[in-house]
Design a protein around this motif. Structure first.
Motif, PDB file in Angstrom:
ATOM      1  N   GLY A 115     -15.624  56.871 -22.910  1.00 30.00           N
ATOM      2  CA  GLY A 115     -16.571  57.803 -23.499  1.00 30.00           C
ATOM      3  C   GLY A 115     -17.977  57.269 -23.673  1.00 30.00           C
ATOM      4  N   MET A 116     -18.206  55.987 -23.403  1.00 29.84           N
ATOM      5  CA  MET A 116     -19.510  55.389 -23.674  1.00 29.84           C
ATOM      6  C   MET A 116     -20.543  55.836 -22.646  1.00 29.84           C
ATOM      7  SD  MET A 116     -18.115  51.582 -24.673  1.00 29.84           S
ATOM      8  CE  MET A 116     -19.677  50.891 -25.187  1.00 29.84           C
ATOM      9  N   PRO A 117     -21.772  56.120 -23.084  1.00 27.25           N
ATOM     10  CA  PRO A 117     -22.830  56.485 -22.134  1.00 27.25           C
ATOM     11  C   PRO A 117     -22.992  55.426 -21.051  1.00 27.25           C
ATOM     12  CG  PRO A 117     -23.547  56.872 -24.385  1.00 27.25           C
ATOM     13  CD  PRO A 117     -22.246  56.147 -24.475  1.00 27.25           C
ATOM     14  N   ASP A 122     -23.604  45.858 -22.288  1.00 26.47           N
ATOM     15  CA  ASP A 122     -22.516  44.983 -22.720  1.00 26.47           C
ATOM     16  C   ASP A 122     -21.373  45.776 -23.349  1.00 26.47           C
ATOM     17  OD1 ASP A 122     -21.029  42.751 -23.137  1.00 26.47           O
ATOM     18  OD2 ASP A 122     -22.483  41.735 -24.428  1.00 26.47           O
ATOM     19  N   LYS A 123     -20.769  46.632 -22.551  1.00 24.95           N
ATOM     20  CA  LYS A 123     -19.701  47.494 -23.054  1.00 24.95           C
ATOM     21  C   LYS A 123     -18.523  46.702 -23.595  1.00 24.95           C
ATOM     22  CE  LYS A 123     -20.669  51.597 -20.257  1.00 24.95           C
ATOM     23  NZ  LYS A 123     -20.125  52.588 -19.310  1.00 24.95           N
ATOM     24  N   ALA A 124     -18.190  45.589 -22.942  1.00 20.04           N
ATOM     25  CA  ALA A 124     -17.043  44.796 -23.384  1.00 20.04           C
ATOM     26  C   ALA A 124     -17.235  44.303 -24.812  1.00 20.04           C
ATOM     27  CB  ALA A 124     -16.813  43.619 -22.439  1.00 20.04           C
ATOM     28  N   ALA A 125     -18.429  43.813 -25.124  1.00 17.80           N
ATOM     29  CA  ALA A 125     -18.700  43.318 -26.472  1.00 17.80           C
ATOM     30  C   ALA A 125     -18.686  44.472 -27.472  1.00 17.80           C
ATOM     31  CB  ALA A 125     -20.055  42.608 -26.511  1.00 17.80           C
ATOM     32  N   ARG A 126     -19.231  45.618 -27.082  1.00 18.90           N
ATOM     33  CA  ARG A 126     -19.219  46.777 -27.977  1.00 18.90           C
ATOM     34  C   ARG A 126     -17.796  47.203 -28.289  1.00 18.90           C
ATOM     35  NH1 ARG A 126     -23.251  50.579 -27.834  1.00 18.90           N
ATOM     36  NH2 ARG A 126     -22.024  51.567 -29.485  1.00 18.90           N
ATOM     37  N   VAL A 127     -16.927  47.173 -27.295  1.00 19.62           N
ATOM     38  CA  VAL A 127     -15.534  47.552 -27.503  1.00 19.62           C
ATOM     39  C   VAL A 127     -14.853  46.583 -28.455  1.00 19.62           C
ATOM     40  CG1 VAL A 127     -13.271  47.674 -26.376  1.00 19.62           C
ATOM     41  CG2 VAL A 127     -15.241  48.824 -25.350  1.00 19.62           C
ATOM     42  N   GLU A 128     -15.076  45.287 -28.267  1.00 24.26           N
ATOM     43  CA  GLU A 128     -14.468  44.292 -29.142  1.00 24.26           C
ATOM     44  C   GLU A 128     -14.935  44.479 -30.589  1.00 24.26           C
ATOM     45  OE1 GLU A 128     -15.234  40.401 -27.668  1.00 24.26           O
ATOM     46  OE2 GLU A 128     -14.144  40.707 -25.787  1.00 24.26           O
ATOM     47  N   GLN A 129     -16.213  44.711 -30.774  1.00 27.50           N
ATOM     48  CA  GLN A 129     -16.741  44.928 -32.117  1.00 27.50           C
ATOM     49  C   GLN A 129     -16.147  46.188 -32.748  1.00 27.50           C
ATOM     50  OE1 GLN A 129     -20.944  45.112 -31.406  1.00 27.50           O
ATOM     51  NE2 GLN A 129     -21.110  42.933 -30.894  1.00 27.50           N
ATOM     52  N   ALA A 130     -16.023  47.239 -31.937  1.00 27.80           N
ATOM     53  CA  ALA A 130     -15.489  48.502 -32.441  1.00 27.80           C
ATOM     54  C   ALA A 130     -14.039  48.347 -32.875  1.00 27.80           C
ATOM     55  CB  ALA A 130     -15.608  49.582 -31.366  1.00 27.80           C
ATOM     56  N   LEU A 131     -13.245  47.659 -32.083  1.00 26.93           N
ATOM     57  CA  LEU A 131     -11.842  47.451 -32.434  1.00 26.93           C
ATOM     58  C   LEU A 131     -11.710  46.620 -33.710  1.00 26.93           C
ATOM     59  CD1 LEU A 131     -10.286  46.852 -28.901  1.00 26.93           C
ATOM     60  CD2 LEU A 131      -9.873  48.804 -30.412  1.00 26.93           C
ATOM     61  N   ALA A 132     -12.568  45.633 -33.865  1.00 25.07           N
ATOM     62  CA  ALA A 132     -12.524  44.818 -35.078  1.00 25.07           C
ATOM     63  C   ALA A 132     -12.850  45.671 -36.313  1.00 25.07           C
ATOM     64  CB  ALA A 132     -13.506  43.656 -34.962  1.00 25.07           C
ATOM     65  N   ARG A 133     -13.763  46.614 -36.165  1.00 28.11           N
ATOM     66  CA  ARG A 133     -14.172  47.448 -37.300  1.00 28.11           C
ATOM     67  C   ARG A 133     -13.055  48.371 -37.769  1.00 28.11           C
ATOM     68  NH1 ARG A 133     -19.548  50.518 -37.188  1.00 28.11           N
ATOM     69  NH2 ARG A 133     -19.148  50.411 -39.408  1.00 28.11           N
ATOM     70  N   ILE A 134     -12.120  48.698 -36.885  1.00 27.50           N
ATOM     71  CA  ILE A 134     -11.021  49.581 -37.288  1.00 27.50           C
ATOM     72  C   ILE A 134      -9.710  48.806 -37.433  1.00 27.50           C
ATOM     73  CG2 ILE A 134     -12.026  51.701 -36.396  1.00 27.50           C
ATOM     74  CD1 ILE A 134     -10.327  51.369 -33.871  1.00 27.50           C
ATOM     75  N   GLY A 135      -9.827  47.476 -37.566  1.00 28.40           N
ATOM     76  CA  GLY A 135      -8.645  46.652 -37.817  1.00 28.40           C
ATOM     77  C   GLY A 135      -7.728  46.469 -36.633  1.00 28.40           C
ATOM     78  N   LEU A 136      -8.278  46.612 -35.413  1.00 34.71           N
ATOM     79  CA  LEU A 136      -7.452  46.481 -34.207  1.00 34.71           C
ATOM     80  C   LEU A 136      -8.022  45.428 -33.251  1.00 34.71           C
ATOM     81  CD1 LEU A 136      -6.663  50.248 -33.473  1.00 34.71           C
ATOM     82  CD2 LEU A 136      -5.175  48.556 -34.561  1.00 34.71           C
ATOM     83  N   ALA A 137      -8.567  44.361 -33.820  1.00 32.78           N
ATOM     84  CA  ALA A 137      -9.065  43.271 -32.985  1.00 32.78           C
ATOM     85  C   ALA A 137      -7.947  42.749 -32.091  1.00 32.78           C
ATOM     86  CB  ALA A 137      -9.607  42.145 -33.862  1.00 32.78           C
TER      87      ALA A 137
END
Length: 222
Positions: A115-117, A122-137
């Motif tokens: 879904g990312m524009p 650096d989509k990979a880093a954004r995904v990792e950060q996003a997963l960490a924010r919702i407790g799914l690192a």
């Protein structure tokens, strides 16, 4: 998941506003929905009503896929721009449904990247950060089928936010969760929407959803 309107080149946390200007939806000459509302940045407008009252029809109209048998008038304004003639994918409106609707052929990370524009750096880093924010690192490699219901719901929420919408529609997103998960997801969803400054419209039949949203409540009759 959504393509922001062409005038929108701002970051995801830029405040947005959604105005429903004398929106009326009819079927066979009968008015199903009559709504005039302003939804500011980070606000949630809740529309309640029994089955058949027009809640889903309203969402379909706002999202851009109203069935042709319905007649609709009024304006949908997002940051002052009339969305009425735009196709669904150009409206900049994100949707969160009852079911997470994760793509089974993609990993968790793949679902978030989808879904990312295109211009996202650096989509990979954004995904990792996003997963960490919702407790799914460290869950990025996982098959969505291996996730619990609550984990799937969190991934669906983050996929929505990463798509950089300018407004959000919520279609009874908590109705299929058990009581504990429902409370957890309400807080997570509404906190994230407020944080992102996204005007949102929630349709539900659950008064606890409305209370958790904390905004204005409009009741539709059957």
């Amino acid at each position: 998941m959504v393509e922001p309107p062409r005038h929108a080149g701002s970051p995801m946390n830029t405040p947005h506003r959604l105005d429903l200007d004398d929106v009326r939806i009819r079927l066979g000459g009968q008015t199903l929905v009559a709504l005039d509302a302003r939804i500011g940045p980070g606000e949630v407008l809740t529309v309640m009503g029994p089955s058949g009252s027009g809640k889903s029809t309203l969402l379909a109209y706002l999202a851009g896929f109203l069935a042709p048998e319905f007649q609709a008038t009024g304006r949908i304004l997002l940051d002052g721009r009339d969305l009425g003639d735009l196709p669904a994918e150009r409206r900049g409106i994100g949707l969160l449904f009852q079911d997470p609707l994760l793509f089974p052929h993609l990993s968790v990370a793949g679902n978030l990247r989808f879904g990312m524009p295109r211009a996202t750096a650096d989509k990979a880093a954004r995904v990792e950060q996003a997963l960490a924010r919702i407790g799914l690192a460290d869950y990025g490699h996982r098959d969505p089928a291996t996730l619990s219901g609550g984990q799937k719901a969190r991934v669906a929420l983050m996929r929505l936010l990463l798509s950089a919408p300018c407004a959000v529609l919520l279609d009874e997103p908590f109705s299929k969760l058990d009581t504990h998960l429902r409370q957890e997801m309400r807080q997570l969803v509404f906190d994230r929407l407020r944080e992102a400054g996204l005007p949102s419209l929630l349709v539900t039949h659950d008064r606890e959803d409305a209370a958790a949203a904390g905004g204005r409540v409009i009741e539709l009759s059957s």
